[in-house]
Write an enzyme that holds these catalytic residues in place. Structure first.
Site, PDB file in Angstrom:
ATOM      1  N   HIS A  18      61.008   3.760   2.014  1.00 23.87           N
ATOM      2  CA  HIS A  18      61.193   3.766   0.557  1.00 23.87           C
ATOM      3  C   HIS A  18      62.630   3.401   0.197  1.00 23.87           C
ATOM      4  O   HIS A  18      62.866   2.575  -0.685  1.00 23.87           O
ATOM      5  CB  HIS A  18      60.903   5.160  -0.034  1.00 23.87           C
ATOM      6  CG  HIS A  18      59.496   5.609   0.066  1.00 23.87           C
ATOM      7  ND1 HIS A  18      59.140   6.830   0.596  1.00 23.87           N
ATOM      8  CD2 HIS A  18      58.335   5.026  -0.312  1.00 23.87           C
ATOM      9  CE1 HIS A  18      57.835   6.978   0.543  1.00 23.87           C
ATOM     10  NE2 HIS A  18      57.314   5.895  -0.009  1.00 23.87           N
ATOM     11  N   LYS A  42      46.988  14.536  -5.750  1.00 26.21           N
ATOM     12  CA  LYS A  42      47.183  14.783  -4.323  1.00 26.21           C
ATOM     13  C   LYS A  42      47.792  16.167  -4.134  1.00 26.21           C
ATOM     14  O   LYS A  42      48.516  16.656  -4.988  1.00 26.21           O
ATOM     15  CB  LYS A  42      48.170  13.772  -3.711  1.00 26.21           C
ATOM     16  CG  LYS A  42      47.744  12.338  -3.725  1.00 26.21           C
ATOM     17  CD  LYS A  42      48.858  11.494  -3.108  1.00 26.21           C
ATOM     18  CE  LYS A  42      48.546  10.026  -3.125  1.00 26.21           C
ATOM     19  NZ  LYS A  42      49.677   9.227  -2.584  1.00 26.21           N
ATOM     20  N   ARG A  91      53.413  -2.288   3.231  1.00 24.23           N
ATOM     21  CA  ARG A  91      53.772  -2.120   4.640  1.00 24.23           C
ATOM     22  C   ARG A  91      52.971  -3.059   5.520  1.00 24.23           C
ATOM     23  O   ARG A  91      53.457  -3.537   6.522  1.00 24.23           O
ATOM     24  CB  ARG A  91      53.528  -0.680   5.082  1.00 24.23           C
ATOM     25  CG  ARG A  91      54.477   0.316   4.485  1.00 24.23           C
ATOM     26  CD  ARG A  91      54.069   1.690   4.899  1.00 24.23           C
ATOM     27  NE  ARG A  91      52.680   1.885   4.500  1.00 24.23           N
ATOM     28  CZ  ARG A  91      52.160   2.994   4.059  1.00 24.23           C
ATOM     29  NH1 ARG A  91      52.879   4.072   3.994  1.00 24.23           N
ATOM     30  NH2 ARG A  91      50.912   3.072   3.687  1.00 24.23           N
ATOM     31  N   SER A 129      54.866   8.427   4.287  1.00 31.17           N
ATOM     32  CA  SER A 129      55.147   9.834   3.995  1.00 31.17           C
ATOM     33  C   SER A 129      54.162  10.755   4.696  1.00 31.17           C
ATOM     34  O   SER A 129      54.545  11.796   5.233  1.00 31.17           O
ATOM     35  CB  SER A 129      55.097  10.082   2.486  1.00 31.17           C
ATOM     36  OG  SER A 129      56.119   9.385   1.830  1.00 31.17           O
TER      37      SER A 129
END
Length: 159
Positions: A18, A42, A91, A129
């Site tokens: 990030h 979440k 990614r 993460s």
């Protein structure tokens, strides 16, 4: 005209991937708002305020970056903050389908903003993460994946 970009995410926790994207975006835009989502649906390891504080520590050396929490629709927040660019990180190719759909929806909700996709440096492209949190939960060393303050917070929270 100063160009403001917004980089929304959960950042639970913020990773070196990030920060790589944010640092590069800070060289492309006059101002970058790291928008930490509070209402994500979440389950998060850290509260919104904790995630904002950790991101702030990780990005302390980047002068044109602001870290702020938000709730509700990101496009509403982006409009309120007069952001004309939405930054999204990619990614791998597997991220593209979801991000393409999200960019299309964001265009419908806030047509004045354009989505810009950035990829992290190759040596950071595998970091997420959720993987960092899983490794830390199992007692693994995540020092090379996150800022020192994030590493300390993870150790404290998950010990």
């Amino acid at each position: 005209m100063k160009l403001t970009a917004i980089y929304p995410g959960t950042f639970d926790p913020i990773t070196n991937g990030h920060t790589d994207i944010i640092e590069r975006a800070s060289r492309m835009f006059d101002r970058v708002i790291v928008a930490v989502a509070g209402s994500t649906g979440k389950s998060t390891t850290f509260t919104t305020d904790e995630r904002v504080a950790l991101a702030g520590e990780a990005l302390a050396g980047v002068s044109n970056v602001e870290v702020a929490g938000f709730t509700g629709l990101m496009t509403t927040y982006a409009r309120e903050r007069k952001a004309k660019v939405i930054i999204r990180g990619l990614r791998a190719v597997s991220d593209f389908e979801y991000e393409f759909q999200m960019a299309s929806m964001n265009r419908q909700l806030y047509s004045a903003a354009e989505t810009v996709f950035l990829t992290p440096a190759e040596h950071l492209s595998y970091i997420s993460s959720s993987l960092v949190t899983e490794i830390a939960t199992l007692g693994g060393d995540v020092t090379k994946f996150v800022h020192g303050a994030v590493n300390a917070a993870l150790r404290e929270r998950l010990s």
